[in-house]
Design an enzyme around this catalytic site. Structure first.
Site, PDB file in Angstrom:
ATOM      1  N   TYR A 157       0.815  -1.212   0.000  1.00 27.64           N
ATOM      2  CA  TYR A 157       0.000   0.000   0.000  1.00 27.64           C
ATOM      3  C   TYR A 157       0.852   1.268   0.000  1.00 27.64           C
ATOM      4  O   TYR A 157       0.417   2.305  -0.487  1.00 27.64           O
ATOM      5  CB  TYR A 157      -0.941   0.005   1.213  1.00 27.64           C
ATOM      6  CG  TYR A 157      -2.318  -0.539   0.908  1.00 27.64           C
ATOM      7  CD1 TYR A 157      -2.597  -1.194  -0.288  1.00 27.64           C
ATOM      8  CD2 TYR A 157      -3.351  -0.400   1.817  1.00 27.64           C
ATOM      9  CE1 TYR A 157      -3.854  -1.704  -0.557  1.00 27.64           C
ATOM     10  CE2 TYR A 157      -4.617  -0.904   1.559  1.00 27.64           C
ATOM     11  CZ  TYR A 157      -4.862  -1.550   0.381  1.00 27.64           C
ATOM     12  OH  TYR A 157      -6.117  -2.044   0.108  1.00 27.64           O
ATOM     13  N   LYS A 224       5.308 -14.208   5.592  1.00 25.66           N
ATOM     14  CA  LYS A 224       6.162 -14.959   4.662  1.00 25.66           C
ATOM     15  C   LYS A 224       7.624 -14.709   5.043  1.00 25.66           C
ATOM     16  O   LYS A 224       8.492 -14.464   4.216  1.00 25.66           O
ATOM     17  CB  LYS A 224       5.884 -14.527   3.215  1.00 25.66           C
ATOM     18  CG  LYS A 224       6.515 -15.414   2.146  1.00 25.66           C
ATOM     19  CD  LYS A 224       6.012 -16.839   2.166  1.00 25.66           C
ATOM     20  CE  LYS A 224       6.669 -17.654   1.043  1.00 25.66           C
ATOM     21  NZ  LYS A 224       6.353 -19.094   1.141  1.00 25.66           N
ATOM     22  N   ASP A 273       1.478 -19.160   2.872  1.00 26.36           N
ATOM     23  CA  ASP A 273       0.952 -20.170   1.963  1.00 26.36           C
ATOM     24  C   ASP A 273       0.392 -21.365   2.726  1.00 26.36           C
ATOM     25  O   ASP A 273      -0.642 -21.932   2.343  1.00 26.36           O
ATOM     26  CB  ASP A 273       2.017 -20.611   0.953  1.00 26.36           C
ATOM     27  CG  ASP A 273       3.368 -20.875   1.581  1.00 26.36           C
ATOM     28  OD1 ASP A 273       3.734 -20.170   2.513  1.00 26.36           O
ATOM     29  OD2 ASP A 273       4.064 -21.799   1.123  1.00 26.36           O
ATOM     30  N   ASP A 297      -4.861  -9.327   2.108  1.00 28.29           N
ATOM     31  CA  ASP A 297      -5.714  -9.203   0.934  1.00 28.29           C
ATOM     32  C   ASP A 297      -6.087 -10.583   0.406  1.00 28.29           C
ATOM     33  O   ASP A 297      -7.259 -10.880   0.141  1.00 28.29           O
ATOM     34  CB  ASP A 297      -4.971  -8.407  -0.137  1.00 28.29           C
ATOM     35  CG  ASP A 297      -5.916  -7.810  -1.175  1.00 28.29           C
ATOM     36  OD1 ASP A 297      -7.142  -7.904  -0.997  1.00 28.29           O
ATOM     37  OD2 ASP A 297      -5.417  -7.244  -2.165  1.00 28.29           O
TER      38      ASP A 297
END
Length: 409
Positions: A157, A224, A273, A297
């Protein structure tokens, strides 16, 4: 300037915000929204006014004030996001909006993002819960009851990009090679994603504070960090440090709990993931999620699909420290359906439920949930929620609102 209050200061700020709405006639700015906004906002407002009247025996009423953004603003005042709109949200502290067009190839990058950043609404709050009766693509949608806290001001963002082949990207590429020895293909576009200690702490603090306030059993930090060690890995690290520093009396990490958190909230971290897989296999094991912007998101839309789609998934953008908040429909403008009185107003109505709860108007919020549960179970739904059901009566946007009002009364 970012405040970054500690736990005690944050709770005092939340209390002060709720007290500010302990009035009979608060002003609430709204943006109708582009496309199907002309259908779903009027339907939603009917429901909002009805639950307030019912919950408070006619003694309270919302003073709705329209402000402009998106296509309607551009057509009216030749601006996509007028300063007056931001000033009005800032003045009254809370607002609600329909979906907005993001101009392609012109104008600002995203109106939604601009509102969040200009007002420093650092939490994107997405509660995702199944309503009985909705047909979904997953086997056990009733196991999904997750509240997701997505960082709303950093990562992609506030990231910067340089286009492949431009003088700027070649200059940056040469600098990275000379200063850091980074070998990047010359025909690459380059993006930078910032994740700060300050932004991470205040997001995770809000998430764990919510877990404490609402008697949740666990918090998962989704990241991540196995690949991006100094951005998303740092998000994870700062989260654990914050828990130890401010919440050790009510929360404990998986490692420190030895598998038995007792009465404390269990805090663990999950690779992004793997998390997307686990919410399909065992969603019942997750209560509250704290995650970075891009991961949030992906995760929020994936979870929405598990409960029947984004049309029944609400959202809010909140700064718990200064009390500012803008709640919103989480879907797009669907221009081909605009003006047909067909679109599902559920996302916007449930975002209003979030807004009332944020204001401390829990009685009105409860009525929205109860009426939504009844209408959906009865099969009185819009076309998107009727898919896969033999008992459904397909209603228009306004008829769905009327069904909710009937169940309220």
């Amino acid at each position: 300037m970012v405040e970054n209050l500690n736990r005690e200061e944050l709770n005092n700020a939340i209390k002060k915000t709720r007290e500010s709405f302990d009035t009979d006639n608060p002003t609430v700015p709204f943006i109708e929204g582009d496309g199907i906004g002309i259908d779903i906002w009027p339907a939603s407002q009917v429901v909002f006014d009805a639950v307030v009247e019912k919950a408070y025996n006619g003694n309270r009423k919302i003073n709705w004030v329209e402000v402009l953004a998106g296509q309607k603003a551009f057509d009216t005042v030749s601006e996509w996001l007028p300063k007056k709109t931001l000033d009005t949200f800032d003045e009254f502290g809370v607002g609600i909006k329909g979906p907005l067009t993001t101009p392609v190839g012109e104008g600002i990058r995203s109106i939604n993002v601009a509102i969040r950043q200009e007002l420093d609404l650092y939490v994107c709050l997405r509660p995702i819960k199944y309503f009985k009766g909705i047909e979904t693509p997953t086997k056990n949608p009733q196991d999904v009851d997750i509240v997701l806290f997505r960082e709303n001001t950093e990562d992609v963002y506030s990231g910067k990009e340089l286009e492949e082949g431009t003088e700027e990207v070649l200059k940056l590429n040469n600098f990275l090679k000379e200063e850091f020895g980074w070998e990047i293909r010359k025909d690459s576009g380059i993006g930078i994603k910032p994740i700060s200690n300050t932004g991470s702490e205040r997001l995770i603090r809000a998430a764990i504070n919510f877990a404490v306030e609402n008697d949740k059993k666990n918090l998962a930090i989704v990241h991540k960090g196995n690949i991006m060690k100094f951005t998303e890995g740092a998000f994870r690290k700062w989260g654990y440090e914050l828990i130890e520093k401010e919440f050790s009396d009510v929360a404990v990490s998986w490692e420190d709990s030895n598998g038995d958190p007792g009465e404390k909230i269990l805090v663990q971290d999950v690779i992004a993931d793997a998390f997307l897989q686990q919410i399909l296999i065992k969603p019942q094991e997750f209560d509250v999620i704290a995650t970075t912007n891009l991961n949030g998101d992906y995760a929020s839309d994936a979870l929405a699909a598990q409960i029947g789609g984004i049309g029944i998934s609400p959202g809010g953008n909140i700064n718990y420290e200064n009390g500012k908040a803008v709640f919103e429909a989480t879907h797009g403008t669907a221009p081909k359906y605009a003006g047909q009185n067909k679109a599902n107003p559920g996302s916007l109505i449930l975002s209003g439920e979030m807004m009332f709860r944020y204001m401390g108007w829990n009685e009105a919020a409860d009525l929205i949930i109860e009426s939504m549960e009844k209408s959906i179970l009865e099969g009185n739904v819009t076309y998107d929620l009727a898919r896969g059901r033999n008992d459904a009566s397909i209603l228009s946007s306004s008829e769905f609102a009327e069904s909710l009002v009937k169940n309220i009364q």
